[in-house]
Design an enzyme around this catalytic site. Sequence first.
Site, PDB file in Angstrom:
ATOM      1  N   MET A 117       0.874  -1.167   0.000  1.00 54.39           N
ATOM      2  CA  MET A 117       0.000   0.000   0.000  1.00 54.39           C
ATOM      3  C   MET A 117       0.916   1.223   0.000  1.00 54.39           C
ATOM      4  O   MET A 117       1.787   1.359   0.861  1.00 54.39           O
ATOM      5  CB  MET A 117      -0.919   0.033   1.226  1.00 54.39           C
ATOM      6  CG  MET A 117      -1.900   1.192   1.203  1.00 54.39           C
ATOM      7  SD  MET A 117      -3.079   1.125  -0.193  1.00 54.39           S
ATOM      8  CE  MET A 117      -4.332   0.021   0.469  1.00 54.39           C
TER       9      MET A 117
ATOM     10  N   GLY B 187       8.746   3.002 -14.210  1.00 59.47           N
ATOM     11  CA  GLY B 187       9.614   1.869 -14.519  1.00 59.47           C
ATOM     12  C   GLY B 187       8.849   0.564 -14.536  1.00 59.47           C
ATOM     13  O   GLY B 187       9.108  -0.314 -15.372  1.00 59.47           O
ATOM     14  N   ASP B 188       7.888   0.427 -13.629  1.00 60.97           N
ATOM     15  CA  ASP B 188       7.059  -0.781 -13.601  1.00 60.97           C
ATOM     16  C   ASP B 188       6.167  -0.854 -14.835  1.00 60.97           C
ATOM     17  O   ASP B 188       5.943  -1.928 -15.396  1.00 60.97           O
ATOM     18  CB  ASP B 188       6.201  -0.796 -12.333  1.00 60.97           C
ATOM     19  CG  ASP B 188       7.053  -0.838 -11.077  1.00 60.97           C
ATOM     20  OD1 ASP B 188       8.118  -1.479 -11.111  1.00 60.97           O
ATOM     21  OD2 ASP B 188       6.651  -0.226 -10.070  1.00 60.97           O
TER      22      ASP B 188
ATOM     23  N   GLU C  52      12.099  -6.713  -4.389  1.00 58.36           N
ATOM     24  CA  GLU C  52      11.406  -6.303  -3.164  1.00 58.36           C
ATOM     25  C   GLU C  52      10.929  -7.515  -2.368  1.00 58.36           C
ATOM     26  O   GLU C  52      10.253  -7.365  -1.355  1.00 58.36           O
ATOM     27  CB  GLU C  52      10.221  -5.380  -3.493  1.00 58.36           C
ATOM     28  CG  GLU C  52      10.662  -4.002  -3.938  1.00 58.36           C
ATOM     29  CD  GLU C  52       9.506  -3.040  -4.184  1.00 58.36           C
ATOM     30  OE1 GLU C  52       9.752  -1.826  -4.177  1.00 58.36           O
ATOM     31  OE2 GLU C  52       8.366  -3.501  -4.401  1.00 58.36           O
TER      32      GLU C  52
END
Length: 294
Positions: A15, A239-240, A141
């Site tokens: 989130m 970027g994602d 991540e």
Amino acid sequence: MEQKPKVTIVGSINMDLVTITSQLPKVGETLFGDQFQMNPGGKGANQAVAAARLGAHVQLIGCVGSDNFGKELLAHLQNEGVDVSNVEPVTGSTATASITVSGGDNSIIVVPAANHSVTAAFVESKREVIANSDIVILQLEIPLEAVEKAVEIAKENNITVILNPAPIQELSAELISKIDYVTPNEHEQVLLKQNHNEKELIGKLIVTKGSQGVSIIEAGQEIHVPAYKIDAIDTTGAGDAFNGGLAYALVKGFPLREACKYGNAVAALSTTKLGAQSGMPTAEEVATFMNSRE
């Protein structure tokens, strides 16, 4: 009916707690912000939404917490058309990213929480999903052991792998050798080069450079694919968006340079709205945008 590209993403679900301000605070400084938002995020989830909006069948493998954020994020991802049957709730909190946005730039602090539950054993339990993909996208991540396991399964089944090495960390030469495309930004590229012989990365490296576009690093040359000029409102998730667009285009059979051009268009359009996922465009929007810029 044409079959949808099968994109599997093993990655983070967060989130995003976003503060918009006229300037970034200095150490010890307190400022008034202009606006606050809570937006779905996480590099894995962002890339999943990007590919799903383009029309891919997206399987997301990951974990959320048992808190309200986890419930909200699962409902949101389902609403975006992402298959979350391999996202598992775990005890504790959902990952958060505290993002400060100022003048189109951003700074981010991530608290991994439930993302740390994406272990090698967890990924192994999703072997069949990975084995039946057209392409797999990974980021850093989640624990590195999970990334290594996902790459291992993908390579055993001859599936193309994209690694978005963010946040950057040291990677083994063996891992790099099994990955088809590595997509760092310029900062991450510098750190990659410090840890790896350049020969290990030749033919795999696609460096994202924001408003300058991307560079494909091949033996003896750098191929520049320029960005589309656009008035950016929020670059979070650009970027994602590129990685989701790149994966979709590669599965659709685009040559690498054209796939990067397509990814640039997806990234450009993603910056026109606040939030990492809200600006992700559809395939129709990308086609219209690219046609208007030809």
